[in-house]
Scaffold this motif. Sequence first.
Motif, mmCIF file in Angstrom:
data_model
loop_
_atom_site.group_PDB
_atom_site.id
_atom_site.type_symbol
_atom_site.label_atom_id
_atom_site.label_comp_id
_atom_site.label_asym_id
_atom_site.label_seq_id
_atom_site.Cartn_x
_atom_site.Cartn_y
_atom_site.Cartn_z
ATOM 1 N N LYS A 7 -24.962 -1.170 11.201
ATOM 2 C CA LYS A 7 -25.421 0.221 11.142
ATOM 3 C C LYS A 7 -25.173 0.944 12.462
ATOM 4 N N GLU A 8 -25.541 0.321 13.565
ATOM 5 C CA GLU A 8 -25.421 0.974 14.869
ATOM 6 C C GLU A 8 -23.965 1.184 15.267
ATOM 7 N N SER A 9 -23.113 0.186 15.049
ATOM 8 C CA SER A 9 -21.708 0.324 15.453
ATOM 9 C C SER A 9 -20.980 1.351 14.596
ATOM 10 N N THR A 10 -21.320 1.410 13.319
ATOM 11 C CA THR A 10 -20.664 2.375 12.437
ATOM 12 C C THR A 10 -21.121 3.794 12.748
ATOM 13 N N LEU A 11 -22.425 3.992 12.904
ATOM 14 C CA LEU A 11 -22.934 5.327 13.227
ATOM 15 C C LEU A 11 -22.381 5.828 14.556
ATOM 16 N N ALA A 12 -22.288 4.946 15.538
ATOM 17 C CA ALA A 12 -21.765 5.347 16.844
ATOM 18 C C ALA A 12 -20.334 5.854 16.722
ATOM 19 N N ALA A 13 -19.520 5.171 15.906
ATOM 20 C CA ALA A 13 -18.118 5.558 15.756
ATOM 21 C C ALA A 13 -17.980 6.869 14.991
ATOM 22 N N VAL A 14 -18.837 7.100 14.002
ATOM 23 C CA VAL A 14 -18.723 8.322 13.202
ATOM 24 C C VAL A 14 -19.272 9.525 13.962
ATOM 25 N N ARG A 15 -20.342 9.319 14.706
ATOM 26 C CA ARG A 15 -20.914 10.434 15.470
ATOM 27 C C ARG A 15 -20.032 10.834 16.645
ATOM 28 N N ASP A 16 -19.301 9.869 17.188
ATOM 29 C CA ASP A 16 -18.375 10.137 18.292
ATOM 30 C C ASP A 16 -17.042 9.476 17.964
ATOM 31 N N PRO A 17 -16.213 10.128 17.120
ATOM 32 C CA PRO A 17 -14.964 9.494 16.692
ATOM 33 C C PRO A 17 -13.866 9.556 17.756
ATOM 34 N N SER A 18 -14.215 9.129 18.967
ATOM 35 C CA SER A 18 -13.234 9.045 20.044
ATOM 36 C C SER A 18 -12.450 7.750 19.891
ATOM 37 N N ASP A 19 -11.370 7.643 20.647
ATOM 38 C CA ASP A 19 -10.560 6.437 20.574
ATOM 39 C C ASP A 19 -11.387 5.200 20.918
ATOM 40 N N ASP A 20 -12.191 5.279 21.960
ATOM 41 C CA ASP A 20 -12.930 4.101 22.418
ATOM 42 C C ASP A 20 -13.931 3.612 21.383
ATOM 43 N N THR A 21 -14.752 4.520 20.847
ATOM 44 C CA THR A 21 -15.811 4.077 19.936
ATOM 45 C C THR A 21 -15.241 3.606 18.607
ATOM 46 N N VAL A 22 -14.227 4.298 18.102
ATOM 47 C CA VAL A 22 -13.648 3.886 16.821
ATOM 48 C C VAL A 22 -12.855 2.596 16.992
ATOM 49 N N ARG A 23 -12.181 2.448 18.119
ATOM 50 C CA ARG A 23 -11.436 1.210 18.363
ATOM 51 C C ARG A 23 -12.389 0.015 18.383
ATOM 52 N N ARG A 24 -13.542 0.162 19.004
ATOM 53 C CA ARG A 24 -14.514 -0.937 19.014
ATOM 54 C C ARG A 24 -14.962 -1.277 17.593
ATOM 55 N N ARG A 25 -15.145 -0.248 16.762
ATOM 56 C CA ARG A 25 -15.566 -0.492 15.376
ATOM 57 C C ARG A 25 -14.486 -1.229 14.593
ATOM 58 N N VAL A 26 -13.215 -0.856 14.779
ATOM 59 C CA VAL A 26 -12.128 -1.531 14.074
ATOM 60 C C VAL A 26 -11.932 -2.940 14.628
ATOM 61 N N GLU A 27 -12.040 -3.104 15.939
ATOM 62 C CA GLU A 27 -11.874 -4.435 16.531
ATOM 63 C C GLU A 27 -12.940 -5.404 16.039
ATOM 64 N N PHE A 28 -14.099 -4.908 15.646
ATOM 65 C CA PHE A 28 -15.154 -5.747 15.085
ATOM 66 C C PHE A 28 -14.661 -6.523 13.862
ATOM 67 N N LEU A 29 -13.679 -5.960 13.148
ATOM 68 C CA LEU A 29 -13.177 -6.563 11.925
ATOM 69 C C LEU A 29 -12.188 -7.692 12.175
ATOM 70 N N PHE A 30 -11.685 -7.802 13.396
ATOM 71 C CA PHE A 30 -10.570 -8.697 13.700
ATOM 72 C C PHE A 30 -10.993 -9.829 14.627
ATOM 73 N N HIS A 31 -10.453 -11.017 14.359
ATOM 74 C CA HIS A 31 -10.531 -12.106 15.331
ATOM 75 C C HIS A 31 -9.455 -11.902 16.392
ATOM 76 N N HIS A 32 -8.247 -11.541 15.942
ATOM 77 C CA HIS A 32 -7.148 -11.238 16.865
ATOM 78 C C HIS A 32 -7.123 -9.731 17.115
ATOM 79 N N LYS A 33 -7.863 -9.317 18.121
ATOM 80 C CA LYS A 33 -8.044 -7.891 18.354
ATOM 81 C C LYS A 33 -6.761 -7.198 18.805
ATOM 82 N N GLU A 34 -5.791 -7.990 19.260
ATOM 83 C CA GLU A 34 -4.511 -7.395 19.647
ATOM 84 C C GLU A 34 -3.765 -6.852 18.434
#
Length: 292
Positions: free
Chosen positions: A152-179
């Motif tokens: 909940k917290e990571s998703t809300l943070a990315a939607v409220r501030d859809p900057s590269d940094d916050t959204v990238r962290r949300r997408v990287e959460f889905l990956f083991h290989h973040k590269e």
Amino acid sequence: MSKLPEHISVWAELSDVDHELRHVDVDGVRTRVLRAGAGPHLILLHGTGGHLEAYARDIAGLAADFRVTAYDMVGHGWSDLPDRPYTIDVLSAHLLGLMDTLGIETAHLSGESLGGWVAAWTAAHEPDRLARLVLNTPGNIANKPEVMTRLKESTLAAVRDPSDDTVRRRVEFLFHHKEMVTDELVNLRRAVYSRPGFVRAIQNTLVLQDPETRKEFAWNRDWVGKITAATLLLWTDHDPTGGLDEAALLQDWLPDAHLHVIEDAGHWPQWEKRDEYLRTHRDFLLLEKAPA
């Protein structure tokens, strides 16, 4: 000459497969749909805050054997964002309405994360509408409060501030290989999260992370045990939302469950381990009889 990367872009993944991308009306909800291939119907359901591009790397491969339908669930992607809670019964009704709109009587369902929850609920309550079921990292089967809070917290943070940094962290959460997280994936999410009304839409989705709302739909033996379809549990060894102990719960609750663990992957094995993801789908869905 340097070697081309394995993945170039979403468009490149679809460049050599005939497909259609359009919007259809599902009980008044303008719904974005991508379809390709021929054969038995296979519907792909994405996760919380996601969109059909979650399956961009898989559509061409699956279309060789199936009539594939990927879509943006109500309140997600570029589908409509009606202001109402998107509880599991609402998301399931939208799926069934889409099937009716497209003339699909029965289909295989393969859902990732939230999409797996919706697919399983549909299988339990409308068993005549599906053939076989794939639950791909369905996540938090044990309904752990700390997992709900983190999502909940990571998703809300990315939607409220859809900057590269916050959204990238949300997408990287889905990956083991973040590269493997590309600028394109991040910017697609940024575009979705920047849609007018999307903050309210994601709040309507995240009601499922509230224990009081969730308890009506929470994974439990009572309704999961009603699923009669042969079910493939597609797990990974680095899923941040649930471990193999939770897969064991589903194996105990489901009458006909088969577990396959994809190693060296996180919450999106369909992206990180495409070949194994495709192979397990073909092997399970095309067998005349599910494996013992």
